[in-house]
Design an enzyme around this catalytic site. Structure first.
Site, PDB file in Angstrom:
ATOM      1  N   GLU A  11       2.077  -6.517   6.317  1.00  0.00           N
ATOM      2  CA  GLU A  11       2.444  -7.669   5.776  1.00  0.00           C
ATOM      3  C   GLU A  11       3.509  -8.344   6.222  1.00  0.00           C
ATOM      4  OE1 GLU A  11       0.724  -7.854   2.488  1.00  0.00           O
ATOM      5  OE2 GLU A  11      -0.616  -6.245   2.922  1.00  0.00           O
TER       6      GLU A  11
ATOM      7  N   CYS B 112       3.104  -0.403  -4.316  1.00  0.00           N
ATOM      8  CA  CYS B 112       3.503  -0.970  -3.038  1.00  0.00           C
ATOM      9  C   CYS B 112       4.333  -1.799  -2.091  1.00  0.00           C
ATOM     10  CB  CYS B 112       2.341  -1.779  -2.436  1.00  0.00           C
ATOM     11  SG  CYS B 112       1.466  -0.309  -1.681  1.00  0.00           S
TER      12      CYS B 112
ATOM     13  N   HIS C   1      -1.356  -2.154   4.827  1.00  0.00           N
ATOM     14  CA  HIS C   1      -2.089  -1.882   3.888  1.00  0.00           C
ATOM     15  C   HIS C   1      -3.225  -1.790   4.401  1.00  0.00           C
ATOM     16  CE1 HIS C   1      -0.171  -4.187  -0.341  1.00  0.00           C
ATOM     17  NE2 HIS C   1      -0.796  -2.374  -0.465  1.00  0.00           N
TER      18      HIS C   1
END
Length: 216
Positions: A79, A143, A167
């Site tokens: 991310e 998250c 992820h």
């Protein structure tokens, strides 16, 4: 020996298993060469999920912190950015469903990961042939909540720690994957890719200049 903290989530909703926690445990049991990995499990609950990594960071004093989360993706997604908003289409494990609330009141709009994202992705592809990508959104559920809270902690403490969020896919035996509604990857393969992420992130504090953006 450098210390690394890895977090994974407890099972969510009706699931009895969460690959993010299983992968974190595999990394602790069989870490990359030259590092010590501590794995901690986070509740999938707003607010509570930020207390555990904060305490673990103080206890273990890691150089690097990487949080893992489950997503219906077909590879390892590193991310790029965490945003300061909780906006939830579904409740967390405690039934909380915040809408348009900040993760941290008066905090910055967003934090960028301090991992060398593109370098990590390139090395995963090179060393394991697993699919990996830079992701432009961690969502607005728990998250992202953890990702933002982690980066806020690292940005506001007087240490030079780096961190980020990754992820990972479902595993083949999970119901959503078994009925072929989402992609899957055995957790052992996921852990193999994550070992490359940790090694690369610990070895490099600068990224490479290659395209890894998105058009939408």
């Amino acid at each position: 020996m450098p210390r690394v903290l890895v977090t994974g989530f407890e099972p969510f909703a009706q699931d009895t298993y969460n690959p993010s926690w299983a992968a974190a445990q595999l990394l602790q049991d069989d870490p990359p060469d030259g590092m010590e990995v501590t794995a901690v499990q986070l509740p999938c609950v707003f607010g509570e999920s930020l207390k555990v990594p904060r305490e673990a960071v103080l206890e273990t004093d890691p150089l690097l912190v990487v949080s893992l989360g489950l997503s219906p993706r077909d590879g390892i997604s590193v991310e790029r950015v965490a945003i300061n908003v909780n906006d939830c289409p579904i409740p967390d494990n405690a039934g909380h469903q915040p809408v348009d609330e900040p993760v941290v009141a008066d905090g910055p709009v967003a934090y960028f990961s301090t991992l060398p994202l593109k370098r990590c992705v390139a090395e995963v592809q090179k060393q394991t042939a697993l699919r990996s990508e830079v992701s432009q959104t961690a969502g607005t559920f728990v998250c992202n909540h953890v990702f933002y809270g982690l980066m806020h902690l690292l940005a506001t403490e007087d240490k030079q720690r780096r961190g980020g969020f990754v992820h990972i896919p479902h595993t083949p035996e999970m119901p959503a994957a078994a009925n072929q509604s989402v992609p899957s990857l055995p957790v052992e393969d996921t852990a193999r890719g994550l070992r490359v992420v940790l090694s690369t992130a610990l070895a490099h504090d600068t990224d490479i200049a290659v395209p890894a953006g998105a058009t939408h």
